[in-house]
Write an enzyme that holds these catalytic residues in place. Structure first.
Site, short mmCIF file in Angstrom:
data_model
loop_
_atom_site.label_atom_id
_atom_site.label_comp_id
_atom_site.label_asym_id
_atom_site.label_seq_id
_atom_site.Cartn_x
_atom_site.Cartn_y
_atom_site.Cartn_z
CB CYS A 53 102.44 -62.10 48.55
SG CYS A 53 100.72 -62.56 48.67
CG ASP A 54 105.03 -59.72 50.58
OD1 ASP A 54 105.10 -59.55 49.34
OD2 ASP A 54 104.21 -59.15 51.30
CB CYS A 66 100.46 -62.23 51.69
SG CYS A 66 100.30 -63.53 50.47
C1 LIG Z 1 96.82 -62.21 51.95
C2 LIG Z 1 95.66 -62.95 51.37
C3 LIG Z 1 95.87 -63.98 50.51
C4 LIG Z 1 94.80 -64.69 49.97
N1 LIG Z 1 95.04 -65.70 49.10
C5 LIG Z 1 94.00 -66.33 48.52
C6 LIG Z 1 94.22 -67.35 47.56
O1 LIG Z 1 95.37 -67.71 47.24
N2 LIG Z 1 93.13 -67.95 47.00
C7 LIG Z 1 91.86 -67.60 47.32
O2 LIG Z 1 90.91 -68.16 46.76
N3 LIG Z 1 91.62 -66.64 48.24
C8 LIG Z 1 92.65 -66.01 48.85
N4 LIG Z 1 92.41 -65.02 49.77
C9 LIG Z 1 91.01 -64.73 50.16
C10 LIG Z 1 90.31 -63.84 49.12
O3 LIG Z 1 91.13 -62.71 48.84
C11 LIG Z 1 88.97 -63.39 49.69
O4 LIG Z 1 88.21 -64.54 50.02
C12 LIG Z 1 88.18 -62.55 48.69
O5 LIG Z 1 88.94 -61.44 48.26
C13 LIG Z 1 86.89 -62.07 49.32
O6 LIG Z 1 86.24 -61.26 48.41
P1 LIG Z 1 85.22 -60.14 48.91
O7 LIG Z 1 84.68 -59.51 47.67
O8 LIG Z 1 84.27 -60.72 49.88
O9 LIG Z 1 86.09 -59.08 49.75
P2 LIG Z 1 87.34 -58.21 49.31
O10 LIG Z 1 88.08 -58.83 48.17
O11 LIG Z 1 88.09 -57.95 50.59
O12 LIG Z 1 86.69 -56.87 48.77
C14 LIG Z 1 86.00 -55.99 49.63
C15 LIG Z 1 86.01 -54.60 49.00
O13 LIG Z 1 85.13 -53.76 49.72
C16 LIG Z 1 85.76 -52.52 49.96
N5 LIG Z 1 85.16 -51.90 51.15
C17 LIG Z 1 85.38 -52.21 52.45
N6 LIG Z 1 84.63 -51.41 53.25
C18 LIG Z 1 83.91 -50.61 52.43
C19 LIG Z 1 82.94 -49.57 52.65
N7 LIG Z 1 82.55 -49.21 53.86
N8 LIG Z 1 82.42 -48.96 51.57
C20 LIG Z 1 82.79 -49.31 50.32
N9 LIG Z 1 83.70 -50.27 50.04
C21 LIG Z 1 84.25 -50.91 51.09
C22 LIG Z 1 87.23 -52.91 50.14
O14 LIG Z 1 88.05 -51.77 49.92
C23 LIG Z 1 87.39 -53.95 49.05
O15 LIG Z 1 87.66 -53.36 47.82
C24 LIG Z 1 93.46 -64.32 50.31
C25 LIG Z 1 93.25 -63.25 51.18
C26 LIG Z 1 94.32 -62.57 51.70
C27 LIG Z 1 94.07 -61.42 52.63
#
Ligand SMILES: Cc1cc2nc3c(=O)[nH]c(=O)nc-3n(C[C@H](O)[C@H](O)[C@H](O)COP(=O)(O)OP(=O)(O)OC[C@H]3O[C@@H](n4cnc5c(N)ncnc54)[C@H](O)[C@@H]3O)c2cc1C
Length: 223
Positions: free
Chosen positions: A44-45, A41
């Site tokens: 962030c960093d 990121c």
């Molecule tokens: C570096 C970075 C910066 C970002 N900046 C932004 C931003 O500024 N603005 C924005 O809107 N979006 C941003 N995003 C995107 C945003 O973070 C994602 O779109 C969002 O978090 C997706 O949500 P999610 O719930 O689908 O997945 P996630 O937030 O990835 O959550 C998935 C969860 O499932 C868990 N998991 C995975 N596999 C398993 C399993 N087999 N069993 C149980 N649990 C499991 C993981 O540990 C995690 O806790 C950024 C992403 C990254 C990586």
């Protein structure tokens, strides 16, 4: 039935929201230096690398976008790319090529990330000649793409060619009772607010299924 670390769970409806993970470089030092020079990121960093050289690994939109961002802080940003052409869009390519702080190492792969307490250099290899060299950097930002966390599903639901779960507009998969929300599904906007919205949509669709027993052949308007 779900098998979890806390035991088995029987359920009639399941929303898969396991997100995506950064595709790893898979080289020595990558995990050991995460947070000590290795970052995914720039926003962030990036500021931690003020006036220091950094490397970005990859050749897509994310790699160039983040590399351009890092030029605000770093003394020099080197893009290490395994091919001799970029996948990134033309606009980003033009911006990158016009930026004097950005240089490219074409046809080059990272073999190791090396340092003592923090990252100090990369060991790289020119893929055509096999020639190895080092690149002194304080920061490494790998952007090789995202891998959806679907491996544990073992073909339970159909995936697209990127390994993302295929859903309809109500986030229902082809398997009755199984839905997918957020970054793990195909066509996700990959934004926090979109993932939260997906959660609400999938929950409503799951509730309807539990109440009516109807799956895709039902009337979605009735939600
Ligand atoms: C570096 C970075 C910066 C970002 N900046 C932004 C931003 O500024 N603005 C924005 O809107 N979006 C941003 N995003 C995107 C945003 O973070 C994602 O779109 C969002 O978090 C997706 O949500 P999610 O719930 O689908 O997945 P996630 O937030 O990835 O959550 C998935 C969860 O499932 C868990 N998991 C995975 N596999 C398993 C399993 N087999 N069993 C149980 N649990 C499991 C993981 O540990 C995690 O806790 C950024 C992403 C990254 C990586």
């Amino acid at each position: 039935m779900l098998q979890t670390g806390d035991g088995d769970i029987r359920t009639r409806a399941l929303i898969i929201a396991t997100g995506s993970s950064f595709t790893p470089l898979g080289v020595p030092g990558e995990e050991a230096f995460l947070g000590r020079g290795v970052s995914h990121c720039a926003a962030c960093d990036g500021a931690m690398f003020m006036a220091q050289p950094v490397a970005v690994i990859g050749g897509g939109d994310a790699a160039l976008d983040e590399a351009l961002y890092l030029t605000q802080y770093a003394s020099q940003v080197t893009i290490v790319h395994r091919r001799d052409t970029l996948r990134a869009c033309r606009l980003l390519q033009e911006r990158a090529q016009a930026n004097k702080k950005l240089t490219f190492r074409w046809n080059t792969v990272v073999r190791a990330i090396v340092g003592e307490d923090v990252v100090q250099r990369l060991q790289v290899e020119e893929v055509k000649t096999g020639e190895r060299s080092t690149l002194d950097v304080a920061g490494v930002f790998p952007y090789l793409g995202l891998t959806p966390n679907t491996q544990f599903l073992n073909d339970l639901v159909p995936l697209n060619t990127r390994g993302q779960i295929l859903t309809d507009l109500w986030l229902r998969t082809a398997v009755p009772g199984v839905l997918a929300a957020g970054d793990v599904r195909g066509d996700s906007a990959r934004q926090l607010i979109a993932a939260a919205g997906d959660g609400a949509t999938a929950a409503l669709a799951a509730i309807r299924y539990l109440r009516t027993g109807q799956w895709r052949d039902g009337n979605a308007e009735a939600l």
